[in-house]
Design a protein around this motif. Structure first.
Motif, short mmCIF file in Angstrom:
data_model
loop_
_atom_site.label_atom_id
_atom_site.label_comp_id
_atom_site.label_asym_id
_atom_site.label_seq_id
_atom_site.Cartn_x
_atom_site.Cartn_y
_atom_site.Cartn_z
N ASN A 119 -0.91 2.74 -11.06
CA ASN A 119 -0.41 3.80 -11.82
C ASN A 119 1.10 3.70 -12.22
O ASN A 119 1.56 3.90 -13.27
N ALA A 120 1.66 3.17 -11.15
CA ALA A 120 3.32 3.19 -11.46
C ALA A 120 4.02 1.95 -12.13
O ALA A 120 5.00 2.09 -12.54
N GLY A 170 0.11 8.30 -1.78
CA GLY A 170 0.91 8.04 -2.62
C GLY A 170 1.78 6.80 -2.48
O GLY A 170 1.67 5.92 -1.52
N THR A 219 -1.57 14.60 -1.76
CA THR A 219 -2.05 15.87 -2.44
C THR A 219 -2.16 16.96 -1.41
O THR A 219 -2.43 16.78 -0.26
N ASP A 277 -3.36 4.43 -3.09
CA ASP A 277 -4.59 4.78 -3.36
C ASP A 277 -5.57 4.24 -2.23
O ASP A 277 -5.29 3.13 -1.65
N ASP A 329 4.31 12.97 -0.87
CA ASP A 329 3.61 12.52 -2.17
C ASP A 329 1.96 12.87 -1.85
O ASP A 329 1.30 12.58 -2.80
N ASN A 357 -4.85 9.10 -4.54
CA ASN A 357 -3.58 9.31 -4.93
C ASN A 357 -3.04 8.28 -5.83
O ASN A 357 -3.59 7.18 -6.13
N ALA A 358 -1.67 8.38 -6.19
CA ALA A 358 -1.14 7.51 -6.93
C ALA A 358 -1.10 5.91 -6.23
O ALA A 358 -1.07 5.99 -4.95
N SER A 359 -1.12 4.90 -7.04
CA SER A 359 -1.08 3.55 -6.48
C SER A 359 0.15 2.58 -7.42
O SER A 359 0.42 3.14 -8.56
#
Length: 139
Positions: A128-129, A21, A29, A97, A27, A123-125
Motif C-alpha cells: 500500500n505504501a 501497520g 486498527t 499486513d 498504527d 492493516n497497511a503494508s
C-alpha cells in the motif's frame, strides 16, 4: 437427545492474525487493538519485518505482555501458540499486513488443520505504501 459433539478444536479458542501497520504501536486498527486486549496470549513475529518501536512500548500501549517470536519459533516452534489457541483466544501480530509473508499463511493453514478458528485483521503494508514513491500496483 444428547447435544451434538463439539467441532474439532471446539474449545472456544481462536488464532487472530493481526496486522500492525508500518509505523509504530499506534498504527493498529481499533478492531486489532480490541482483539489483542481480550486475548490470553499475544505473540509478535519479529523477523520478516521490524516495527520501529521497542516491544516494551508496544506491550504498554496494548496493555498486554507480548512474546517475541524469532524465525525458528515461528516456523518450527509455534506449537505452544497453536496449543493455546485450541482453547483460548490468541493474537499473532505481524508488522504490515498479515499475509505479507508465506510463513504467516502457513501458520493459518496449520491452525485450521488442528481445527482452530482463524480470524484475520488486515492493516497497511509496503504494498500500500509504495504509492508514496510514485509507484502504482496496477502499472
Amino acid at each position: 437427545p444428547p447435544p451434538p459433539p463439539p467441532e474439532r478444536g471446539g474449545g472456544g479458542g481462536c488464532l487472530n492474525l493481526i496486522g500492525l501497520g508500518l509505523g509504530d504501536e499506534k498504527d493498529i486498527t481499533v478492531k486489532g487493538l480490541e482483539t489483542i486486549r481480550r486475548c490470553k496470549g499475544v505473540f509478535l513475529e519479529g523477523y520478516t519485518s521490524i516495527l520501529g518501536v521497542d516491544i516494551d512500548r508496544i506491550s504498554e500501549f496494548y496493555q498486554k505482555p507480548i512474546t517475541l517470536m524469532d524465525r525458528e519459533a515461528v516456523e518450527i516452534g509455534c506449537d505452544e501458540m497453536l496449543a493455546m489457541a485450541e482453547t483460548d483466544e490468541v493474537a499473532f501480530l505481524v508488522v504490515g499486513d498479515v499475509y505479507g509473508a508465506t510463513t504467516h499463511t502457513d501458520i493459518a493453514v496449520r491452525a485450521k488443520e488442528r481445527g482452530i478458528k482463524v480470524r484475520v485483521i488486515h492493516n497497511a503494508s509496503i504494498m500500500n505504501a509504495c504509492s508514496a514513491c510514485g509507484l502504482q500496483l496496477y502499472s
